[in-house]
Structure formats: structure tokens, C-alpha cells
Design an enzyme around this catalytic site. Structure first.
Site, PDB file in Angstrom:
ATOM      1  N   GLU A  47      49.663  73.564   7.708  1.00 52.90           N
ATOM      2  CA  GLU A  47      50.181  73.773   9.055  1.00 52.90           C
ATOM      3  C   GLU A  47      51.115  74.980   9.014  1.00 52.90           C
ATOM      4  O   GLU A  47      52.067  75.001   8.213  1.00 52.90           O
ATOM      5  CB  GLU A  47      50.979  72.534   9.484  1.00 52.90           C
ATOM      6  CG  GLU A  47      50.486  71.882  10.753  1.00 52.90           C
ATOM      7  CD  GLU A  47      51.426  70.778  11.218  1.00 52.90           C
ATOM      8  OE1 GLU A  47      52.421  71.106  11.881  1.00 52.90           O
ATOM      9  OE2 GLU A  47      51.175  69.607  10.886  1.00 52.90           O
ATOM     10  N   ASP A  58      61.687  69.272  17.250  1.00 47.65           N
ATOM     11  CA  ASP A  58      62.085  69.420  15.855  1.00 47.65           C
ATOM     12  C   ASP A  58      63.546  69.079  15.623  1.00 47.65           C
ATOM     13  O   ASP A  58      64.415  69.380  16.439  1.00 47.65           O
ATOM     14  CB  ASP A  58      61.812  70.856  15.390  1.00 47.65           C
ATOM     15  CG  ASP A  58      60.324  71.098  15.183  1.00 47.65           C
ATOM     16  OD1 ASP A  58      59.717  70.321  14.423  1.00 47.65           O
ATOM     17  OD2 ASP A  58      59.775  72.022  15.803  1.00 47.65           O
TER      18      ASP A  58
END
Lengths: 256, 394
Positions: A47, A58
Site C-alpha cells: 500500500e 489516520d
């Protein structure tokens, strides 16, 4: 079927659980070497995080990495140029927030992903209901658009998402942003609900920070995604050797 | 304005105002947004709920707020200016309207806790106030820089029983307070409602907050008629996210009144922004050539936001409302002028709208025009900052 999904289905058919490490592009000048080290240590796909100023999903580790990458001047174009230096046979999947692609142009973004060797995209703030134009752009460029399922997703949404996702289905193990280490949480339940409606490969991510957690998660799914724990090593100044040793530890645990 | 179009109606079924709005949130938050939409639609058409909302705003919030003719300023400028006095609402600004609505909805949904973002602290104080009144737990996310320049509001929130969390990521202002509140909401969505403070964020927030603020425009329209003003020529309001402007515009959206939103020059999403996706919505945003969000800079923490509510982006694109920007230097002067001529110290946010009227009287505003100023908040929270600025100037 998109190339990515063909590849990942074949991987599953071979009996191998997928290990997918996450990197923030541009966080150090030599970030591509970190990717190579992870592949060498047994990663099955990578990724590639494209840094965004406002990473809503996040936690602090990836926020810090994104900030460093942006301060170093990383852009969508520059990281694609960096990726040209990468020689690897495993698939690359972009992960970023929708504004990056929206601003670059959807058709142009999908084309750029394809020409840079990225065969999939994860856009966590682009739910199914808003994704039609992006999915059309991806369709023209053999980019698999990967959707997430959350522990809070009701059955009807899981069914729609599992049918729409391409490449694999991303099962969030926890109701949390990235980087909150815990047990594998509700990953097993989410995976079983996805499997009840689809045979798409299903990987567990969010909250997996140790080889033991990865082993447990991969035993109930088709693979695992490891992000913040790995990014933390790089933020701490770790080099390619440290990445290889970290990813190798996960590989061994999963294969046991 | 084209005669055939009707403005400030509900968005489409996925929350779009034209090409703006929508619901760009992580899957983890989708069920909560859908639950909220259902709850709001049911509650807003339930007269028991809306009666309770109006009752609390009357008994506790001090509504209706008056419309005050600004006689001396009108005479000086050659205009006929009226002020809708949201500064007289409980907690000192229009923010109370929205938080009473949302905390009542929180209880109706069976949730026991609210979280909120705040810039200047007005929405945080309002949320803490409503939470105290309703018996809900409350946590407020506030940029670290804002906790310093609005330290008294931090203390107010704490007095009201709220926990204030300073946000140290990114710009450490309102933008990052929203990010942090969203991140927190993912972890506690089962028992917690995110009490968003403006007409922004994912559907249904922009629509719901506009509806809960539309009481400003509804009241003002009736009050002006009682004063013999059938329709004002202009309605002027400051715009950060745009909730006070949306609320007052809603009362005049389908008249021939000119609707004017005033942004801070350093946070001018309509003037300097471009379409983008942030905080759950597609709207106009300040962003660089790569789509990274830029920081807004304003003397007023409440306008320090790089975006604008999606319905405002739509009103701007359709030409129904016009948006202009005012720089910091004109804001202090406007605050002093309103204080000296009318005996009202406005919030720095509101002073942007005042400054535009001072600047444009006899220019964009023809002499003799009737102007409704939405006096969105009082300036008590800002006087320490203003004193420092004026001392530095002298």
C-alpha cells in the site's frame, strides 16, 4: 475482473495468506528502498500512502509521516516518478484521501496510477454513494477501487460494498483511526459477514501492530494490512534492514 | 436571481446542493450519518419536537432576539440599517440555536454524550451550555492556538462541565479541531453525537444546521414587517463555515433581497478557493496546486477556516448570494465604530459584516437602501485581543 483481483485470487488459491505493508510515500528520500526491502521479506502487495494535509482516518503516526513527506515536497507526481525506480513484481495499491484525486482530475489520476504501476486504490473518505465517477475513471485504466467495511456497517451496506469492491475488500477490525494497537477486535466478525455475501479476497487492517495479531487475523481472513507500526519504525530512523526484519517477522508468524 | 428557481430547499437525497455537499466520510461513520439523517427528518416534522425546540430557545435561549434600528449609523451612512440581535441570545451568539436543536436530537436518539469542534470558542461554549442543560456529557476539541487566544472561553466551557481537548496537529486551529472531532467520533459513535457547529460537514449537517438556524431569518423577516419593512434591500452576514449567514438568508432566500456574505480575507473560500473535498463535503476550499488544504489566517478565530458550507458554494455559483472579503485592518475599525455609534460591541466575526457596510455605503449599497445586518455575536470574548491590538497601534 481487474488485474489486481485476478492476481490476489490466484494468491489465495495457492494457499498463501497475503501480507500487505503500508508505506507513506516520500517520508524519507530513500522510501522506495523500504518498499523493496518489504517485498524481499515476503510482502505480497504494497500500500502506497499518498500524503494529504488532512488525513481524517489516520492516527498520530501516519499524520506525522504525512506531514514530513509533505514538508519534503512530496506530490502525487513526484512519488510516481520515484516509483519508476522500483523493480518489483508484487502489486502496488495507492491509499489516499479523495481530494488528491479530485484536484488532479479523476480520469487523469486513474491514468497516472496505471502508468506508475499502481493497480488499485483505497480512498477511505469516498463511500460507495459518492464513488460513481471515480469508479468509471478506474474502469478505463484497470485500477481496482477497494472499499472498506467497518464494524458499524449494517448487513445491507456490507452486501453492497462487498459486491462493489475490486481487488480485495478491506475489513476494518476496529472502530478507530489507524495506529490504535489492540487485539484483532471485530475483524473476524466483519470478515465472516463479507464472506457470507461475496467470495472476494478479504483482508483485515487497522489495529494490527504485532506478528501475533497478524497471525490471528490472517487465520480468519485472506490477509492482513500493517500500517502504523511499520511507519513508526521509519519515523524512528529505521532503514531498509529494519523494514526487512519487521516485515519478515510478520511473514513468519503468518506462515506458521 | 432567476424567478423560476427556489432556494434553500432541502438538498437532494444524498445531500447535494447542485454539485456541492454530499457525504464524503469513512465507512465507519456512514451508519451514524444515516441514523442522524433519519432522526432529524422524523424530529423536524414532529411538532412535539419542534415545539420543544422553540420552547427551550424561548425560555432558556432568550428568543426571539430583537431587531434594533441602528439610528445613528444609518444617519451617518445614508442608509436604513437594522440589526438582528443574535448577540443577545444566551451565550452571546447565534450558536445557541443550533446546539439546542442538536442536543434535543441527541437525547431523542438515546445518546448520552456530545463532542464538538470550536474555533473562537463560541460553538464550544454553546455546546457545553446546552449539554449542561440537557444533562449530557461534553468534550470539545479546540486548536491549541485558539485555546491560547480564547483562554477565557476554555475556562467557560470547563465551568459548564465540558472537557476541552487542545488539538496539536496541523494548523492547530479550527480545521484540525474538526479533523480530531471526526477521528474521535469514529471511536465512540454508539453513544456519542457529533454536534457540528456550522453548515458544513457531511450530509445531513449542512442542511440540518441551516434549518436549526433558520429561526434567525424567520424571526427577522416578521420583525422587519412589523417595523414597516416589507423586504430589506440587502441582508449582510459574516461567513466562516456560514451558519449565521445561512440562518438569516433562509428568511429571505426567495425574495428579491440581495444576500451578502462577508468572509475574512485570509479565509476567503469563495474569493480564493476552488472546488474540493474536506471534512465530509464537496465545497469551495483554500488549497494549493496539489490539492493540499491551506491554512486560513484571520484576526477572528471563528472565521479561521479554509472552507465554506456547501450550500453557500451553491448560492455563490448560482448567483443567488454574493460573497466579499474584508481584511483584518478594517475589522478593528468597524468594531470601534459600532461600539461608539450604537453602543454595541460586536464579535470580531460580526465586525467583518459591519466593515463591509461601512466600506460600501454609497457604492455597492445605494444610498437610501434598507440593510439588515445579522449581528451574529457580541464582542466580550474579543476585548482583550482588541485591547492588545489597539495598544500596539498607539
Amino acid at each position: 475482473m481487474k488485474s489486481l483481483e485476478t492476481y490476489l485470487r490466484a494468491l489465495r488459491a495457492s494457499g498463501r495468506k497475503a501480507l500487505v505493508p503500508y508505506f507513506v510515500a516520500g517520508v524519507t528520500p530513500h522510501w522506495v528502498q523500504h518498499v523493496e526491502a518489504a517485498v524481499h521479506a515476503g510482502a505480497d502487495a504494497i500500500e502506497i500512502g499518498i500524503p494529504f494535509s488532512d488525513p481524517m482516518m489516520d492516527g498520530v503516526v501516519i499524520q506525522e509521516a504525512a506531514l514530513r513527506a509533505l514538508q519534503a515536497g512530496t506530490t502525487f507526481d513526484s512519488l510516481c516518478t520515484d516509483l519508476a525506480k522500483l523493480s518489483t513484481s508484487v502489486p502496488l495499491v495507492a491509499m489516499t484521501y479523495f481530494n488528491i484525486f479530485h484536484h488532479y482530475g479523476l480520469e487523469r489520476s486513474a491514468g497516472k496510477l496505471q502508468s506508475s504501476g499502481m493497480s488499485g486504490a483505497i480512498v477511505p473518505d469516498l463511500p460507495l454513494e459518492e464513488a460513481d465517477q471515480w469508479r468509471s475513471a478506474c474502469a478505463a485504466h484497470d485500477v481496482a477501487n477497494i472499499f472498506l467495511v467497518a464494524p458499524s456497517s449494517p448487513a445491507d451496506r456490507i452486501s453492497s460494498i462487498a459486491k462493489a469492491t475490486e481487488g480485495f475488500c478491506y475489513a476494518s477490525a476496529r472502530m478507530a483511526v489507524t495506529g490504535k494497537s489492540n487485539n484483532t477486535g471485530e475483524g473476524a466478525r466483519v470478515v465472516s459477514e463479507i464472506r457470507a455475501v461475496s467470495d472476494v479476497p478479504t483482508y483485515i487492517g487497522i489495529g494490527i501492530s504485532t506478528p501475533e495479531q497478524a497471525r490471528a487475523a490472517s487465520s480468519v481472513s485472506d490477509g492482513v494490512i500493517v500500517g502504523s507500526a511499520l511507519v513508526q519504525i521509519i519515523l524512528n530512523g529505521g532503514g531498509a534492514d529494519d523494514v526487512e526484519s519487521f516485515v519478515g517477522g510478520f511473514r513468519r508468524a503468518i506462515d506458521e | 436571481m432567476t424567478d423560476s428557481k427556489v432556494f434553500m430547499t432541502p438538498p437532494d437525497e444524498r445531500g447535494h446542493f447542485g454539485t456541492f455537499g454530499g457525504r464524503f466520510v469513512p465507512e465507519a461513520l456512514m451508519p451514524a450519518c444515516l441514523e442522524l439523517e433519519t432522526a432529524f427528518v422524523e424530529a423536524w416534522s414532529d411538532s412535539h419536537f419542534t415545539d420543544e425546540y422553540r420552547k427551550v430557545l424561548h425560555e432558556f435561549g432568550g428568543r426571539p432576539t430583537p431587531v434594533t434600528p441602528l439610528h445613528r449609523l444609518s444617519e451617518q451612512l445614508g442608509l436604513r440599517i437594522f440589526a438582528k440581535r443574535e448577540d443577545l441570545a444566551h451565550t452571546g451568539s447565534h450558536k445557541i440555536n443550533n446546539v439546542i436543536g442538536q442536543t434535543l436530537l441527541t437525547k431523542r436518539m438515546g445518546k448520552t454524550r456530545v463532542i464538538a469542534e470550536t474555533g473562537a470558542g463560541q460553538h464550544g461554549v454553546a455546546t457545553a451550555t446546552a449539554a449542561a442543560r440537557m444533562g449530557l456529557e461534553c468534550t470539545v476539541y479546540m486548536g491549541e492556538i485558539d485555546t491560547e487566544r480564547q483562554a477565557l472561553n476554555v475556562f467557560r466551557m470547563e465551568l459548564l462541565g465540558a472537557t476541552v481537548v487542545p488539538v496539536t496537529s496541523g494548523s492547530r486551529t479550527l480545521k484540525d479541531a474538526v479533523n480530531e472531532a471526526m477521528r474521535e467520533w469514529v471511536t465512540c459513535v454508539q453513544d456519542t453525537h457529533y454536534c457540528l457547529g456550522s453548515v458544513m460537514g457531511p450530509h445531513p449537517f449542512p442542511w440540518m444546521v441551516r434549518e436549526m438556524q433558520s429561526i434567525i431569518g424567520t424571526e427577522a423577516s416578521q420583525q422587519l414587517q412589523q417595523l414597516g419593512v416589507e423586504e430589506p434591500d440587502l441582508v449582510v452576514a459574516c461567513v466562516g463555515g456560514g451558519s449565521n449567514a445561512a440562518g438569516v438568508f433562509a428568511g429571505f432566500a426567495n425574495s428579491s433581497t440581495r444576500l451578502i456574505g462577508i468572509e475574512a480575507a485570509g479565509g476567503s473560500a469563495v474569493g480564493k478557493g476552488s472546488p474540493g473535498v474536506l471534512h465530509g463535503m464537496r465545497s469551495l476550499l483554500l488549497q494549493d496546486e496539489f490539492g493540499q488544504i491551506e491554512e486560513a489566517f484571520s484576526i477572528s478565530a471563528g472565521l479561521d477556516y479554509p472552507g465554506i458550507g456547501p450550500e453557500h458554494a451553491y448560492l455563490a455559483a448560482s448567483g443567488r448570494a454574493e460573497y466579499f472579503a474584508i481584511g483584518d485592518e478594517d475589522v478593528i475599525n468597524a468594531l470601534q465604530v459600532l461600539s461608539l455609534t450604537e453602543g454595541i460591541i460586536p464579535a470580531l466575526e460580526t465586525a467583518h459584516a459591519v466593515a463591509w457596510i461601512l466600506q460600501e455605503a454609497g457604492k455597492q449599497i445605494p444610498l437610501g437602501s434598507t440593510v439588515l445586518l445579522n449581528l451574529s455575536g457580541r464582542g466580550d470574548k474579543d476585548v482583550a485581543q482588541v485591547r492588545e491590538i489597539l495598544r500596539a497601534q498607539s
